[in-house]
Design a protein around this motif. Structure first.
Motif, mmCIF file in Angstrom:
data_model
loop_
_atom_site.group_PDB
_atom_site.id
_atom_site.type_symbol
_atom_site.label_atom_id
_atom_site.label_comp_id
_atom_site.label_asym_id
_atom_site.label_seq_id
_atom_site.Cartn_x
_atom_site.Cartn_y
_atom_site.Cartn_z
ATOM 1 N N GLY A 51 0.217 10.737 -10.367
ATOM 2 C CA GLY A 51 -1.174 11.119 -10.529
ATOM 3 C C GLY A 51 -2.071 9.913 -10.780
ATOM 4 O O GLY A 51 -1.615 8.809 -11.108
ATOM 5 N N TRP A 52 -3.379 10.146 -10.628
ATOM 6 C CA TRP A 52 -4.342 9.054 -10.778
ATOM 7 C C TRP A 52 -4.395 8.525 -12.207
ATOM 8 O O TRP A 52 -4.819 7.392 -12.439
ATOM 9 C CB TRP A 52 -5.741 9.533 -10.357
ATOM 10 C CG TRP A 52 -5.858 9.736 -8.882
ATOM 11 C CD1 TRP A 52 -5.808 10.918 -8.205
ATOM 12 C CD2 TRP A 52 -6.008 8.716 -7.898
ATOM 13 N NE1 TRP A 52 -5.926 10.705 -6.858
ATOM 14 C CE2 TRP A 52 -6.051 9.351 -6.635
ATOM 15 C CE3 TRP A 52 -6.116 7.319 -7.951
ATOM 16 C CZ2 TRP A 52 -6.202 8.652 -5.446
ATOM 17 C CZ3 TRP A 52 -6.272 6.614 -6.767
ATOM 18 C CH2 TRP A 52 -6.303 7.277 -5.531
ATOM 19 N N ARG A 53 -3.955 9.312 -13.172
ATOM 20 C CA ARG A 53 -3.972 8.841 -14.552
ATOM 21 C C ARG A 53 -3.059 7.638 -14.758
ATOM 22 O O ARG A 53 -3.239 6.880 -15.723
ATOM 23 C CB ARG A 53 -3.539 9.969 -15.492
ATOM 24 C CG ARG A 53 -4.585 11.054 -15.665
ATOM 25 C CD ARG A 53 -4.162 12.022 -16.751
ATOM 26 N NE ARG A 53 -5.197 13.022 -16.988
ATOM 27 C CZ ARG A 53 -5.114 13.960 -17.915
ATOM 28 N NH1 ARG A 53 -4.012 14.032 -18.679
ATOM 29 N NH2 ARG A 53 -6.079 14.830 -18.075
ATOM 30 N N GLU A 54 -2.092 7.469 -13.858
ATOM 31 C CA GLU A 54 -1.204 6.309 -13.982
ATOM 32 C C GLU A 54 -1.992 5.009 -13.942
ATOM 33 O O GLU A 54 -1.620 4.012 -14.579
ATOM 34 C CB GLU A 54 -0.164 6.325 -12.849
ATOM 35 C CG GLU A 54 0.841 5.182 -12.868
ATOM 36 C CD GLU A 54 1.845 5.288 -14.000
ATOM 37 O OE1 GLU A 54 2.579 4.318 -14.235
ATOM 38 O OE2 GLU A 54 1.901 6.362 -14.653
ATOM 39 N N LEU A 55 -3.099 5.012 -13.203
ATOM 40 C CA LEU A 55 -3.911 3.802 -13.063
ATOM 41 C C LEU A 55 -4.649 3.447 -14.348
ATOM 42 O O LEU A 55 -5.217 2.353 -14.453
ATOM 43 C CB LEU A 55 -4.915 3.977 -11.921
ATOM 44 C CG LEU A 55 -4.321 4.265 -10.536
ATOM 45 C CD1 LEU A 55 -5.420 4.358 -9.506
ATOM 46 C CD2 LEU A 55 -3.306 3.190 -10.147
ATOM 47 N N GLN A 56 -4.650 4.347 -15.311
ATOM 48 C CA GLN A 56 -5.308 4.061 -16.580
ATOM 49 C C GLN A 56 -4.386 3.365 -17.571
ATOM 50 O O GLN A 56 -4.847 2.918 -18.625
ATOM 51 C CB GLN A 56 -5.821 5.377 -17.191
ATOM 52 C CG GLN A 56 -6.836 6.105 -16.327
ATOM 53 C CD GLN A 56 -7.207 7.461 -16.898
ATOM 54 O OE1 GLN A 56 -6.868 7.792 -18.037
ATOM 55 N NE2 GLN A 56 -7.924 8.260 -16.103
ATOM 56 N N PRO B 122 0.818 -1.224 0.000
ATOM 57 C CA PRO B 122 0.000 0.000 0.000
ATOM 58 C C PRO B 122 0.850 1.272 0.000
ATOM 59 O O PRO B 122 0.477 2.267 -0.626
ATOM 60 C CB PRO B 122 -0.816 -0.127 1.299
ATOM 61 C CG PRO B 122 -0.814 -1.587 1.615
ATOM 62 C CD PRO B 122 0.494 -2.115 1.123
ATOM 63 N N LEU B 123 1.977 1.233 0.704
ATOM 64 C CA LEU B 123 2.845 2.407 0.764
ATOM 65 C C LEU B 123 3.361 2.787 -0.618
ATOM 66 O O LEU B 123 3.249 3.949 -1.050
ATOM 67 C CB LEU B 123 4.021 2.132 1.708
ATOM 68 C CG LEU B 123 5.154 3.161 1.684
ATOM 69 C CD1 LEU B 123 4.670 4.499 2.199
ATOM 70 C CD2 LEU B 123 6.346 2.656 2.489
ATOM 71 N N LEU B 124 3.924 1.822 -1.346
ATOM 72 C CA LEU B 124 4.496 2.121 -2.650
ATOM 73 C C LEU B 124 3.411 2.472 -3.667
ATOM 74 O O LEU B 124 3.643 3.304 -4.561
ATOM 75 C CB LEU B 124 5.339 0.940 -3.133
ATOM 76 C CG LEU B 124 6.544 0.585 -2.252
ATOM 77 C CD1 LEU B 124 7.385 -0.510 -2.892
ATOM 78 C CD2 LEU B 124 7.402 1.802 -1.952
ATOM 79 N N ALA B 125 2.232 1.873 -3.542
ATOM 80 C CA ALA B 125 1.127 2.240 -4.429
ATOM 81 C C ALA B 125 0.732 3.697 -4.208
ATOM 82 O O ALA B 125 0.485 4.447 -5.169
ATOM 83 C CB ALA B 125 -0.061 1.319 -4.177
ATOM 84 N N ALA B 126 0.687 4.110 -2.941
ATOM 85 C CA ALA B 126 0.343 5.499 -2.644
ATOM 86 C C ALA B 126 1.417 6.457 -3.158
ATOM 87 O O ALA B 126 1.096 7.533 -3.690
ATOM 88 C CB ALA B 126 0.161 5.672 -1.131
ATOM 89 N N VAL B 127 2.680 6.076 -3.010
ATOM 90 C CA VAL B 127 3.771 6.914 -3.513
ATOM 91 C C VAL B 127 3.674 7.050 -5.032
ATOM 92 O O VAL B 127 3.856 8.140 -5.593
ATOM 93 C CB VAL B 127 5.136 6.324 -3.108
ATOM 94 C CG1 VAL B 127 6.276 7.029 -3.851
ATOM 95 C CG2 VAL B 127 5.343 6.434 -1.601
ATOM 96 N N LEU B 128 3.370 5.938 -5.705
ATOM 97 C CA LEU B 128 3.275 5.957 -7.165
ATOM 98 C C LEU B 128 2.182 6.912 -7.635
ATOM 99 O O LEU B 128 2.393 7.732 -8.538
ATOM 100 C CB LEU B 128 2.999 4.541 -7.673
ATOM 101 C CG LEU B 128 2.970 4.363 -9.189
ATOM 102 C CD1 LEU B 128 4.360 4.538 -9.771
ATOM 103 C CD2 LEU B 128 2.412 2.982 -9.545
ATOM 104 N N VAL B 129 1.010 6.823 -7.019
ATOM 105 C CA VAL B 129 -0.100 7.694 -7.403
ATOM 106 C C VAL B 129 0.222 9.143 -7.063
ATOM 107 O O VAL B 129 -0.075 10.067 -7.841
ATOM 108 C CB VAL B 129 -1.401 7.238 -6.707
ATOM 109 C CG1 VAL B 129 -2.511 8.259 -6.923
ATOM 110 C CG2 VAL B 129 -1.829 5.877 -7.233
ATOM 111 N N SER B 130 0.846 9.363 -5.914
ATOM 112 C CA SER B 130 1.207 10.719 -5.518
ATOM 113 C C SER B 130 2.201 11.338 -6.488
ATOM 114 O O SER B 130 2.122 12.537 -6.803
ATOM 115 C CB SER B 130 1.786 10.709 -4.104
ATOM 116 O OG SER B 130 2.278 11.981 -3.738
ATOM 117 N N ARG B 131 3.103 10.518 -6.979
ATOM 118 C CA ARG B 131 4.160 11.024 -7.866
ATOM 119 C C ARG B 131 3.666 11.216 -9.303
ATOM 120 O O ARG B 131 4.021 12.184 -9.970
ATOM 121 C CB ARG B 131 5.323 10.037 -7.847
ATOM 122 C CG ARG B 131 6.618 10.562 -8.433
ATOM 123 C CD ARG B 131 7.340 11.442 -7.454
ATOM 124 N NE ARG B 131 8.633 11.852 -7.951
ATOM 125 C CZ ARG B 131 9.503 12.545 -7.239
ATOM 126 N NH1 ARG B 131 9.215 12.882 -6.004
ATOM 127 N NH2 ARG B 131 10.666 12.898 -7.758
#
Length: 551
Positions: free
Chosen positions: A221-226, A210-219
């Motif tokens: 943005g939510w568009r990364e999940l697309q 969860p920590l690294l997932a949050a860092v990834l999105v923070s760095r």
């Protein structure tokens, strides 16, 4: 920014002679630490021989079975050598051990070699991560320090899962942080593989997900999940972790129980709403990392809060703070508390100390200061005496010498003794076909979280008859203060001192601490043994099932 990416990618791709020399120095340091820390054939920590037995189980499963029914093989194996932890922990470390045993034989040294190789891998990962902020010499010093922190140097020389798990975790986190801003946006996801490997060594490595997932999105943005790559790698992680999750659900009840309640003698048991619960691991930091490391790290944190622009001089260093903070929260919420559980959090503390020195020292002085600190810590780790124990392997050797091939022998005593005797019989005397019986199973029952040990309703006559019905001629009894207080222990000793048994030999357990009251005695059963012995049955309360030769 382009120059930063170019520099980083060139470091990633270039392994020059100086880098090889640094890695060779780290490997040599681990080799020296392991060599001076080798304590002979008896394992000191009670869980260590069980982890070694896990590797022996994997080795024997591959070499002696048809590879079709691992659960059945493990049950048969436990009935012969009742001292391994496979099932309570994921099998990753045991698979690595099994491979090492196949190459170099089943021994204490081979088991330690697996720990040593991963110990080095953790240091190499710290070096790789440090190169993001420090020069090569300074990075070597920080990596050497990471190997020599008191907590790491201690457990890096035991056959335990903590250092191997931390090593793969460090490899994954280092890959993640280094590649987070890589022009190749998919490069960061390769960190999934070592992180999954860490979970397969010890389940609590999963806290970084969860920590690294949050860092990834923070760095990013939510568009990364697309992006399709995110979902592809997510599917890879789910597929790879599914067997570990299934194993945890089936056999990991004990681990789940420990998250919410603690049995006597298992570690610190603190109410979740108490102040001490939330300061416990802070109190352990000086012993884990050294006072100077903690003081420098605290100064570094204060300096960053006071002068926020310093964060710009150490890109992505904020992830280290999130790493420590989130990990601290997770481990504080877990009921079972032991110092070694937060070993993964010592690396952010070390980096905070090193980056503080970088901020306050002249550039020319920094390499010398860090190297001096690292070499002092290395010297302390080398000179630090480690706790020892000796006598259990001697008991196993005596059993192998006295007992008839293919017979059953019995051990009653501490978990440390049972594990050492079992591993010694497997590693040195397997060809004799001896079966080790755990004497505590006929005398006591235990709750699923080891919080309650209850004496079973057995008489003196029951104990003597049970030993004989199992075809046991030789019995090893370890006398220890906490065992001698239990009612059924007294009954067993009364039986062994009766005319049914004779004393063969006895000697003290030698060790550096807390063993002055422990001794081992070997008795021979004079009663005629049955031609066909009774089957062996065990209740396994930690996994909530029973096994037996008649099943």
């Amino acid at each position: 920014m382009l120059m930063q990416h170019s520099t980083e990618r060139s470091i990633l791709r270039r392994i020059d002679g100086a880098t090889v020399a640094c890695l060779a120095g780290l490997f040599l340091a681990v080799l020296v630490l392991e060599a001076v820390g080798y304590r002979g054939e008896d394992f000191w920590w009670p869980d260590s021989p069980r982890h070694a037995m896990g590797g022996a189980l994997v080795h024997d499963f591959v070499t002696e079975s048809s590879l079709t029914d691992p659960l059945h093989f493990a049950e048969r194996y436990y009935l012969r050598y009742p001292a391994f932890s496979v099932g309570l922990y994921p099998p990753g470390f045991y698979v690595l051990e099994g491979g090492m045993f196949a190459l170099f034989g089943i021994s204490e040294a081979s088991a330690l070699a697996v720990v040593g190789l991963l110990y080095f891998a953790g240091g190499a990962a710290v070096f790789y991560l440090a190169r993001l902020w420090l020069g090569r010499v300074e990075s070597f010093a920080v990596a050497l320090l990471s190997l020599c922190l008191p907590e790491v140097a201690f457990w890096g020389r035991e056959v335990m899962l903590d250092v191997p798990m931390c090593a793969l975790l460090l490899v994954g986190i280092a890959m993640f942080i280094r590649r987070l801003d890589d022009p190749d946006r998919n490069a960061v996801y390769w960190s999934v593989l070592p992180l999954v490997g860490a979970v397969y060594i010890k389940y609590n490595a999963a806290f970084v997900g969860p920590l690294l997932a949050a860092v990834l999105v923070s760095r990013r943005g939510w568009r990364e999940l697309q992006r399709p790559a995110v979902w592809a790698w997510g599917a890879v992680a789910v597929i790879l972790l599914a067997p570990a999750a299934a194993l945890m659900a089936a056999l990991g009840r004990f681990n789940v129980t420990q998250a919410v309640e603690v049995g006597p003698g298992q570690g610190a048991a603190l109410p979740l709403d108490s102040f001490r619960n939330w300061t416990y691991y802070l109190e352990q930091l000086p012993a884990q990392a050294g006072w100077e490391t903690v003081a420098l790290a605290a100064a570094g944190l204060a300096l960053i809060l006071w002068r926020p622009r310093l964060r710009d001089a150490a890109p992505r260093a904020g992830i280290l703070l999130a790493w420590f903070g989130f990990g601290y929260l997770v481990f504080s919420l877990i009921a079972l508390k032991e110092q070694r559980h937060t070993m993964t959090l010592l690396v952010p503390v070390l980096f905070a100390a090193a980056l503080f020195l970088r901020a306050v020292l002249p550039a020319r002085a920094l390499p010398a200061v860090l190297l001096a600190w690292a070499f002092v810590r290395f010297g302390v780790a080398v000179a630090q005496p480690l706790p020892t124990v000796a006598g259990y392997c001697r008991a196993a050797d005596d059993l192998a010498r006295l007992a008839k091939p293919e017979s059953v022998v019995m051990f009653f005593g501490t978990g440390r003794g049972n594990g050492n005797v079992a591993f010694r019989l497997r590693s040195r005397h397997d060809e004799q076909g001896l079966t080790l019986y755990r004497g505590d199973k006929m005398l006591f029952s235990m709750s699923s979280n080891i919080s309650t040990i209850r004496s079973l309703p057995v008489s003196h006559e029951d104990i003597g008859a049970k030993i004989t019905s199992l075809g046991i001629e030789y019995v090893v009894v370890e006398s220890a203060p906490f065992l001698d207080k239990l009612d059924n222990t007294g009954r067993l000793l009364d039986v062994l001192r009766s005319r049914q048994f004779e004393l063969v030999t006895e000697y003290d357990i030698q060790g550096s601490n807390a063993y002055h009251d422990n001794h081992v005695a070997i008795y021979r059963n004079r009663a005629p043994l049955p031609k066909h012995r009774s089957p062996i049955d065990y209740d396994i309360p930690l996994a909530d099932f029973s096994i037996g030769e008649h099943h």
